[in-house]
Design a protein around this motif. Structure first.
Motif, PDB file in Angstrom:
ATOM      1  N   VAL A  97       0.861  -1.184   0.000  1.00 35.00           N
ATOM      2  CA  VAL A  97       0.000   0.000   0.000  1.00 35.00           C
ATOM      3  C   VAL A  97       0.895   1.231   0.000  1.00 35.00           C
ATOM      4  CG1 VAL A  97      -1.757   1.283   1.268  1.00 35.00           C
ATOM      5  CG2 VAL A  97      -1.854  -1.226   1.179  1.00 35.00           C
ATOM      6  N   ILE A  98       0.691   2.114  -1.004  1.00 32.99           N
ATOM      7  CA  ILE A  98       1.591   3.269  -1.146  1.00 32.99           C
ATOM      8  C   ILE A  98       0.874   4.608  -1.046  1.00 32.99           C
ATOM      9  CG2 ILE A  98       3.270   1.997  -2.532  1.00 32.99           C
ATOM     10  CD1 ILE A  98       1.998   3.174  -5.028  1.00 32.99           C
ATOM     11  N   GLY A  99      -0.453   4.613  -0.885  1.00 33.82           N
ATOM     12  CA  GLY A  99      -1.165   5.887  -0.777  1.00 33.82           C
ATOM     13  C   GLY A  99      -2.653   5.674  -0.588  1.00 33.82           C
ATOM     14  N   ARG A 100      -3.398   6.807  -0.553  1.00 36.71           N
ATOM     15  CA  ARG A 100      -4.843   6.774  -0.362  1.00 36.71           C
ATOM     16  C   ARG A 100      -5.534   7.517  -1.508  1.00 36.71           C
ATOM     17  NH1 ARG A 100      -7.958   3.706   2.202  1.00 36.71           N
ATOM     18  NH2 ARG A 100      -9.452   5.373   2.582  1.00 36.71           N
ATOM     19  N   ARG A 101      -6.662   6.961  -1.917  1.00 39.03           N
ATOM     20  CA  ARG A 101      -7.457   7.633  -2.938  1.00 39.03           C
ATOM     21  C   ARG A 101      -8.307   8.733  -2.327  1.00 39.03           C
ATOM     22  NH1 ARG A 101     -12.491   4.548  -5.222  1.00 39.03           N
ATOM     23  NH2 ARG A 101     -13.229   5.384  -3.238  1.00 39.03           N
ATOM     24  N   SER A 102      -8.797   8.519  -1.136  1.00 36.06           N
ATOM     25  CA  SER A 102      -9.679   9.474  -0.475  1.00 36.06           C
ATOM     26  C   SER A 102      -9.014  10.025   0.770  1.00 36.06           C
ATOM     27  CB  SER A 102     -11.003   8.801  -0.098  1.00 36.06           C
ATOM     28  OG  SER A 102     -10.784   7.847   0.927  1.00 36.06           O
ATOM     29  N   ARG A 103      -9.725  10.838   1.510  1.00 31.91           N
ATOM     30  CA  ARG A 103      -9.165  11.505   2.672  1.00 31.91           C
ATOM     31  C   ARG A 103      -9.380  10.738   3.970  1.00 31.91           C
ATOM     32  NH1 ARG A 103     -11.906  16.674   3.267  1.00 31.91           N
ATOM     33  NH2 ARG A 103     -10.537  16.826   5.070  1.00 31.91           N
ATOM     34  N   PHE A 104     -10.004   9.602   3.942  1.00 34.81           N
ATOM     35  CA  PHE A 104     -10.146   8.820   5.169  1.00 34.81           C
ATOM     36  C   PHE A 104      -8.772   8.519   5.752  1.00 34.81           C
ATOM     37  CE2 PHE A 104     -14.547   7.763   4.132  1.00 34.81           C
ATOM     38  CZ  PHE A 104     -15.110   7.690   5.390  1.00 34.81           C
ATOM     39  N   ALA A 105      -8.702   8.524   7.062  1.00 34.84           N
ATOM     40  CA  ALA A 105      -7.449   8.191   7.741  1.00 34.84           C
ATOM     41  C   ALA A 105      -7.732   7.150   8.825  1.00 34.84           C
ATOM     42  CB  ALA A 105      -6.831   9.436   8.365  1.00 34.84           C
ATOM     43  N   LYS A 106      -6.811   6.242   9.017  1.00 33.87           N
ATOM     44  CA  LYS A 106      -6.916   5.263  10.098  1.00 33.87           C
ATOM     45  C   LYS A 106      -5.855   5.618  11.119  1.00 33.87           C
ATOM     46  CE  LYS A 106      -8.254   1.002   9.603  1.00 33.87           C
ATOM     47  NZ  LYS A 106      -8.323  -0.439   9.257  1.00 33.87           N
ATOM     48  N   ILE A 107      -6.302   6.126  12.274  1.00 35.79           N
ATOM     49  CA  ILE A 107      -5.404   6.652  13.297  1.00 35.79           C
ATOM     50  C   ILE A 107      -5.582   5.827  14.562  1.00 35.79           C
ATOM     51  CG2 ILE A 107      -4.731   8.705  14.611  1.00 35.79           C
ATOM     52  CD1 ILE A 107      -6.203  10.343  12.416  1.00 35.79           C
ATOM     53  N   LEU A 108      -4.505   5.215  15.030  1.00 29.83           N
ATOM     54  CA  LEU A 108      -4.533   4.369  16.229  1.00 29.83           C
ATOM     55  C   LEU A 108      -5.620   3.304  16.126  1.00 29.83           C
ATOM     56  CD1 LEU A 108      -4.022   7.015  19.053  1.00 29.83           C
ATOM     57  CD2 LEU A 108      -2.311   5.758  17.755  1.00 29.83           C
TER      58      LEU A 108
END
Length: 858
Positions: A370-381
């Motif tokens: 996985v090298i990037g994101r298409r959308s702005r969702f983030a997975k934090i902790l």
């Protein structure tokens, strides 16, 4: 499993939930209260299925890592009722989802019990036959957007995970993650599928009690998100002896490749495997895993598709290149679709494959990265956060913002006057909305929000502007942490204290514990129960943030006093008062022996390596012996009261015993125990059997208590041989983590103490002290009482040593004054002895350098 009368006719069920009884008397669940077999669990599930009724209804379950919550969850899956699983540590999210989805039944904790709040007997909703489970995609925000999962999804994903992990029926996995989180839930499902055990607990891996339960439960599996591995580093996981551990799994966000490689190497050396995994709630839990043999050489990879699943790459215009594109997953664990309102619960499958939103590439060796994101969702902790939802929330409060995030933090830029806009208030709003700890939310107030030439928000600039300056310590780790580091160094007399240090790791003992807790309460306010195991950086945060970072920590509205501290304070007053004959309540010294064993287990039997344990224990023995011998030497110089054997603490060893038997016996016990634990094999045995080890020592101690071999009649036997069982029993009390173990310690006390003195009242005091120690860890109290009890407890050893020279001069005419003077002299000597033992001028310059370095590095 034969369907129970309460199960819905014709309803679809989840096979592993309906077939629990097939595993018979194997252990299904282990808690601090003891084990539960599959047969017992199946009976409780069936009973609860009856209570859920014959009509299919929507069950909202307030998630918790408890047997009650697990039973309700399994009963609903086994009977065919759809479950809406919500976070139990976020009341606002619970209320929001109840209001939005109007469940027919709400299963929730109420005080110490669980209740099924039946709001109607027939469902108000049209529920699709395939619908089994509803989970949130956005952490703890209470977002109405839910993932609809089917019975087939849950069964297929559990089977796939069990297959690639090679789960055996002898495995036992700890619930290191919440039940309402898809990753944590999949751990439970996959192990129940194979008839394995689940160590069900809400304790943090930073808590020593977790590791005691894990060892006694023969834990073989640990699951963690990246933050879990931060905590494992802090508690010295690398040096722990976990003889039954077979594998560690990681998901819930990207773990840095260097840490993956390091943990893979650690696993190879210790005999367990590391499985790095990739997943989303929309795929029930997991889509890919990295085979353990590749973790060291390909730590940057997400791995290969799980059994039964497959990937393809869909070209994306912003990410050109061969074998690169959006990662799309297909498999039997792909969700039915989303639900955004109760009307969507009637829908069947609306999704056939999952567009993950992640940009990936396929490498020549067949692995996906996985090298990037298409959308702005983030997975934090481990929490999936929608920055747009955060912007909308702030907008409703009149705040214009731009939000973005990465694996480590949510970045929030706010438009306003930097001199008047309260960034801390904005941070509290965001943490309350998202369920993130404050340390994972970076807020920056700007006169104008950064924008691209097109007028769109410049999220890259937001990241740069809100990222903490690497040259400047983070706000929570500057002055507060440095001050705490100085305090720890002063009280514990240690030279190198950092924000990652904890009281236990620095060698804190029962003598310094009371003073440390009092000073910390003055500096920080109320302390969490396990403050002595927490790193300073956790304590050094602004007030209130410790509880926010630790969702299982409940803030106390009233003050409490640790039972061990209370017993030390009360016992020393009883001892001195009884010697003066102001009153006669004996037994306090023998209660203190039990407390000494209890504190020995808490503060010295840590996860540190053997040498560090012994060094810390040596310091504690010196803190007991040196001030005692110094006082006795001084008194010997000015009076004829004592001889050399008393000064050297030898009277109880070579006879005859005198008033200082308690000090001598305590020193002897600690020296002998240190010598025994210095043997590597014994050290390993104690770590593997933390309760059984002191239980055996108690049994051995009873040989001396009952003088089984009649040695006392043949000559002088050191007093320590006849009272060691009390110290060992206190040790066992500290390591008793289940109700059965506590009952055993209590029973031993009730059977062995009577008859020891032939004085029922004295023996009742000892038994009462042990009962409190075992069953009541804290007592309700007041701040003023805590201060007094703290001073008395911290000075109890010194009061015991000095009071013999004080009260004889006053007791005949002024008994009350004699008591007060004895306590006052002992407290004064405690302060003097502590200051002298900490006075090491040769190290002062070195300490100053340490603090400067700490402020920069932290």
């Amino acid at each position: 499993m034969i369907p129970a009368p309460g199960l819905l006719k014709g309803a679809k069920t989840v096979p592993f939930a309906a077939g629990l009884a097939a595993h018979g008397d194997r252990t299904a669940v282990i808690t601090a209260d003891g084990p539960v077999t599959y047969r017992e669990l199946a009976a409780r599930v069936e009973q609860t299925a009856h209570r859920l009724g014959r009509e299919r209804r929507l069950i909202l379950l307030v998630g918790a890592n408890t047997t009650d919550a697990l039973v309700v969850h399994l009963a609903a899956l086994a009977a065919g009722h759809p479950v809406l699983l919500v976070p139990g540590d976020h009341a606002e999210a619970v209320r929001s989802l109840i209001d939005e989805y109007d469940p027919d039944v709400v299963a929730r904790p109420d005080g110490g019990a669980w209740v099924l709040d039946e709001r109607r007997t027939v469902s108000a909703h049209s529920l699709h036959p395939d619908l089994a489970l509803l989970l949130s995609t956005s952490g703890s925000t209470g977002s109405p957007k839910l993932v609809r999962l089917s019975h087939e999804n849950l069964q297929a994903n559990a089977e796939s995970i069990a297959e690639y992990l090679g789960i055996r029926d002898t495995d036992r996995a700890a619930t290191t993650l919440p039940l309402h989180y898809c990753y944590g839930l999949s751990v439970v499902h996959s192990h129940l599928l194979r008839g394995a055990g689940v160590i069900l607990t809400d304790l943090s891996v930073a808590d020593s009690c977790f590791w005691e339960l894990f060892r006694t439960g023969h834990g073989s599996a640990i699951a963690g998100v990246p933050y879990t591995f931060d905590l494992l580093d802090r508690v010295g996981f690398a040096t722990m002896e976990l003889p039954h551990l077979r594998y560690v799994t990681q998901a819930g966000g990207r773990l840095a490749p260097d840490r993956v490689a390091r943990y893979a190497a650690l696993g190879r050396a210790a005999g367990w495997d590391l499985f790095v995994m990739y997943g989303q709630t929309e795929a029930t839990a997991r889509m890919a895993y990295l085979p353990p043999d590749l973790a060291a050489t390909r730590p940057e990879a997400a791995g290969i598709a799980i059994p039964g699943g497959s990937f393809r790459l869909q070209p994306h215009p912003d990410w050109p290149g061969e074998d690169t594109g959006e990662l799309v997953y297909a498999g039997p664990n792909v969700m039915l679709g989303y639900a955004e309102s109760p009307e969507d619960l009637r829908l069947g499958r609306t999704v056939d494959e999952l567009h993950t939103g992640d940009i990936a590439r396929r490498t020549p060796d067949g692995l996906y990265e996985v090298i990037g994101r298409r959308s702005r969702f983030a997975k934090i902790l481990g929490l999936r956060i929608d920055p747009q939802q955060v912007e909308a929330m702030l907008g409703r409060r009149g705040i214009t913002s731009c939000c973005t995030g990465d694996d480590d933090a949510l970045m929030v830029a706010v438009a306003g006057d930097p001199d008047t806009t309260d960034a801390a208030l904005v941070r509290r709003m965001v943490t309350g909305e998202c369920g993130l700890p404050p340390r994972a939310v970076h807020v920056r107030v700007l006169p104008e929000l950064p924008r691209l030439t097109t007028g769109k928000p410049d999220y890259r600039a937001v990241r740069e502007l809100t990222r903490p300056d690497p040259e400047t310590p983070a706000a929570a780790a500057t002055s507060a942490q440095a001050d705490l580091c100085r305090l720890y160094a002063q009280i514990l007399d240690r030279d190198h204290v950092t924000a990652d240090s904890s009281f236990v790791a620095l060698g804190g003992d029962s003598l310094s514990y009371v003073e440390m807790s009092l000073r910390l309460e003055e500096a920080l306010g109320r302390l969490p129960d396990d403050w002595h195991t927490l790193p300073i950086r956790e304590l050094g945060k602004p007030p209130g943030q410790q509880a926010e970072d630790r969702p299982n920590t409940r803030r106390r509205r009233t003050r409490t006093l640790e039972t061990g501290v209370a017993l030390r304070a009360v016992a020393i007053v009883l001892i001195v008062g009884s010697h003066i004959h102001l009153f006669t309540v004996k037994g306090g010294a023998h209660v203190l022996l039990g407390v000494a064993g209890y504190n020995f287990a808490r503060f010295h039997l840590t996860s540190a390596d053997r040498r560090e344990r012994l060094r810390n224990l040596g310091r504690s023995i010196a803190r007991i012996a040196v001030p005692s011998m110094a006082w006795l030497a001084l008194i010997t110089l000015v009076t004829d009261d004592y001889g050399l054997t008393t000064v050297l603490l030898l009277t109880s060893l070579i006879g005859p015993n005198d008033g200082f038997w308690f000090i001598e016996a305590l020193v002897y016990m600690l020296v002998v125990v240190a010598a025994v634990l210095a043997v590597p094999r014994v050290d390993r045995t104690e770590r593997r059997f933390p309760f059984a080890f002191p239980a055996v020592l108690t049994a051995l101690g009873l040989i001396g208590r009952y003088d089984v071999f009649g040695l006392d009649a043949r000559g002088h036997v050191p007093l320590v041989a006849g009272i060691f069982w009390l110290f060992a029993m206190g040790w066992a009390a500290a390591k008793a983590t289940t109700v059965r173990q506590r009952l055993l310690v209590t029973a031993v006390a009730l059977v062995t103490v009577p008859g020891f003195f032939g004085q029922p009242a004295r023996e009742a005091v000892i038994m009462a002290g042990f009962a409190l120690l075992v069953w009541v860890p804290k007592l309700p109290s007041l701040a003023s009482v805590n201060r007094v009890a703290g001073v008395l407890a911290a000075s109890s050893l010194y009061i015991y040593v000095t009071h013999w020279q004080v009260f004889p001069r006053l007791e005949d005419q002024f008994a009350v004054l004699a008591l007060a003077a004895s306590l006052a002299v002992g407290i004064a000597y405690a302060a003097l002895a502590t200051r002298v033992m900490r006075w090491r001028p040769s190290l002062r310059g070195r300490r100053t350098v340490t603090w400067r370095r700490t402020r920069v590095e932290n």
